[in-house]
Design a protein around this motif. Structure first.
Motif: not given
Length: 365
Positions: A241-253, A265-271
């Protein structure tokens, strides 16, 4: 039902507000058919939501049954919509904010409306109710949001179609993931709720489902991928889901040139994290507004039609300041204040979460 002995004919308005979604035109069709054919009323479609009432003269279209008969399967909204410009703090060209609420209220009365049907999410309905209370507008609300986060209704218009689209995307990604031995990440909408991700993830056979309501670790995602590899399964499907945060608890916008920010951008972060940790080839698909477009699902058409008829019947009974809602296989109504006060996130102890765990899907920690 005969239109005889129905009292004085009414002139009602209808508008769509907030983000678009599939099923809005089905609501408009139902309202016009019921209001005109059952009660002999006049229906005015307000253009561009509250902007149409703000304009001088107010922008509207008189709606007849023959105009809306073909709308059942049409995506978007024939009336247009807006999700920008709070009328109580409306952005002006000089950069200032202006309260233009009285202009909208005056537009309602200038059109001689007896009632207004507002189709929107919690934000739109909150604004419409404030306008109604301030200006003596007889308001009936209909819930629509692909996020399905309005707490008093099991279904909001647009949600089922969005889930169907996300599920189909997962179905298609299965084959390319398996062909190339890849991890495929599908990023979906949902605002701050994970309803689309968890519903589509289970229905589409995802191996990992990440939602804002449940924390996760990259290490455990990678463990799931390696576990599948050890069992001879050379690919993995992840829906996030788009609002999932990074492992540090930050929103990806993402912020555009106008300074407007939105989730993304959370998808690219996880990749990047998966590649960094275990070196597995990973690709990302972002569905974005595809989830809002196209033909509504049968369920969304059904709910939209039932909501439209119920809203007209509330007006016939002079019951205002209420929103129609789907509960226990029937359409009821609740005070709008109750509807917008109850936000519905995914229940971490709910049926879908238990189902995902029972299927061996990694859903977080």
């Amino acid at each position: 039902m005969s239109i005889k002995n129905m009292g004085e004919p009414k002139r009602i308005g209808i508008l769509t507000s907030g983000g678009d979604c599939s099923g809005l035109n089905a609501v408009i069709r139902a309202v016009v058919n019921c209001a005109v054919d059952t009660y002999g009323w006049e229906v005015l479609g307000i253009r561009q939501a509250t902007l149409g009432l703000m304009a001088r003269p107010p922008q509207f279209t008189k709606l007849e049954i023959d105009q809306v008969d073909s709308l059942l399967t049409a995506g978007g909204t024939m009336l247009g919509t807006t999700n920008k410009g709070d009328p109580f703090a409306f952005p002006m060209t000089d950069g200032s904010l202006c309260d233009r609420s009285e202009e909208i209220i005056a537009g309602y009365h200038e059109l001689g409306l007896d009632a207004l049907i507002g189709i929107g999410g919690d934000g739109s309905l909150a604004i419409l109710r404030r306008l109604a209370q301030q200006g003596g507008i007889n308001l009936v609300g209909i819930p629509k949001t692909i996020d399905n986060d309005i707490g008093v209704t099991e279904h909001a218009i647009g949600f089922d179609t969005a889930v169907n689209i996300a599920t189909e995307a997962l179905d298609r990604l299965h084959f390319t993931a398996a062909s190339h031995s890849r991890v495929m990440i599908l990023e979906v909408m949902g605002r701050d709720a994970g309803h689309i991700a968890i519903a589509a993830g289970i229905a589409g056979g995802a191996n990992v489902i990440l939602i804002p309501e449940i924390p996760y670790t990259v290490e455990h995602i990678c463990h799931k991928i390696k576990e599948r590899q050890e069992k001879g399964k050379n690919y993995c499907l992840i829906i996030v889901s788009e609002a999932v945060r990074t492992h540090d608890g930050e929103n990806v916008t993402i912020t555009n040139r106008l300074g407007q920010s939105r989730y993304g951008g959370i998808g690219e972060y996880l990749a990047d994290k998966i590649i960094e940790h275990i070196g597995v080839e990973t690709r990302v698909t972002v569905l974005g507004h595809i989830q809002r477009g196209g033909t509504a699902s049968p369920l969304d058409r059904l709910v939209a039609t039932a909501f439209g008829v119920a809203a007209v019947n509330l007006i016939a009974e002079d019951k205002y300041d209420r929103m129609v809602t789907w509960q226990n296989r029937q359409v009821l109504s609740v005070p709008i204040t109750e509807a917008i006060a109850q936000y519905s996130a995914v229940d971490p102890n709910g049926t879908l979460v238990k189902t995902a765990h029972g299927m061996g899907i990694y859903l977080g920690d």
